[in-house]
Motif scaffolding. Sequence first.
Motif, PDB file in Angstrom:
ATOM      1  N   SER A  13       0.797  -1.086  -0.028  1.00  0.00           N
ATOM      2  CA  SER A  13      -0.147   0.130  -0.090  1.00  0.00           C
ATOM      3  C   SER A  13       0.978   1.280   0.260  1.00  0.00           C
ATOM      4  O   SER A  13       1.927   1.372   0.881  1.00  0.00           O
ATOM      5  N   LYS A  14       0.376   2.161  -0.940  1.00  0.00           N
ATOM      6  CA  LYS A  14       1.394   3.751  -0.868  1.00  0.00           C
ATOM      7  C   LYS A  14       0.690   4.510   0.079  1.00  0.00           C
ATOM      8  O   LYS A  14       1.222   5.574   0.118  1.00  0.00           O
ATOM      9  N   LYS A  15      -0.564   4.375   0.073  1.00  0.00           N
ATOM     10  CA  LYS A  15      -1.432   5.542   0.915  1.00  0.00           C
ATOM     11  C   LYS A  15      -2.421   4.695   1.918  1.00  0.00           C
ATOM     12  O   LYS A  15      -2.458   3.836   1.879  1.00  0.00           O
ATOM     13  N   GLY A  16      -2.623   5.925   2.984  1.00  0.00           N
ATOM     14  CA  GLY A  16      -3.408   5.616   4.035  1.00  0.00           C
ATOM     15  C   GLY A  16      -3.037   5.102   5.235  1.00  0.00           C
ATOM     16  O   GLY A  16      -1.661   5.031   5.266  1.00  0.00           O
ATOM     17  N   ARG A  17      -3.736   4.510   6.217  1.00  0.00           N
ATOM     18  CA  ARG A  17      -3.283   3.890   7.297  1.00  0.00           C
ATOM     19  C   ARG A  17      -2.275   2.732   7.320  1.00  0.00           C
ATOM     20  O   ARG A  17      -1.625   2.490   8.238  1.00  0.00           O
ATOM     21  N   ASP A  18      -2.535   2.170   6.305  1.00  0.00           N
ATOM     22  CA  ASP A  18      -1.749   0.941   5.942  1.00  0.00           C
ATOM     23  C   ASP A  18      -0.653   1.048   5.192  1.00  0.00           C
ATOM     24  O   ASP A  18      -0.429   0.058   4.544  1.00  0.00           O
ATOM     25  N   LYS A  19      -0.368   2.129   4.903  1.00  0.00           N
ATOM     26  CA  LYS A  19       1.191   2.506   4.067  1.00  0.00           C
ATOM     27  C   LYS A  19       2.085   1.553   4.495  1.00  0.00           C
ATOM     28  O   LYS A  19       2.476   1.469   5.482  1.00  0.00           O
ATOM     29  N   ALA A  20       2.688   0.973   3.424  1.00  0.00           N
ATOM     30  CA  ALA A  20       3.959   0.264   3.562  1.00  0.00           C
ATOM     31  C   ALA A  20       3.739  -0.989   3.976  1.00  0.00           C
ATOM     32  O   ALA A  20       4.832  -1.838   4.283  1.00  0.00           O
ATOM     33  N   LEU A  21       2.292  -1.434   3.886  1.00  0.00           N
ATOM     34  CA  LEU A  21       2.076  -2.862   4.462  1.00  0.00           C
ATOM     35  C   LEU A  21       1.810  -3.741   3.182  1.00  0.00           C
ATOM     36  O   LEU A  21       1.249  -3.443   2.256  1.00  0.00           O
TER      37      LEU A  21
END
Length: 91
Positions: free
Chosen positions: A9-17
């Motif tokens: 993921s590049k955006k949001g709360r889950d970024k880099a997951l």
Amino acid sequence: MQIGQIVYSKKGRDKALPFVVCKIEDEYLYLSDGKLRKIENPKKKKIMHVSKTNYVDSNLSTQLENFETTQKKVKNSDIMSAIKVFLNKGV
């Protein structure tokens, strides 16, 4: 993008997951990680908000593609283990 592929993921709360692509509809992907986002309630995200990897779990891909037609359960543990294999390989 394809079903069974690992993406970040590049955006949001889950970024880099890391997530597994469970379903593709037009410009949206349905993503699951087996922990926070279970296969029963995948995260809907636009394709432009994820970065793809070159890793596709072929067994999981086959299970997910046949999920709706065969009603075979894809387990959250299968998704978690696919992500774990990817992270351990360091691809």
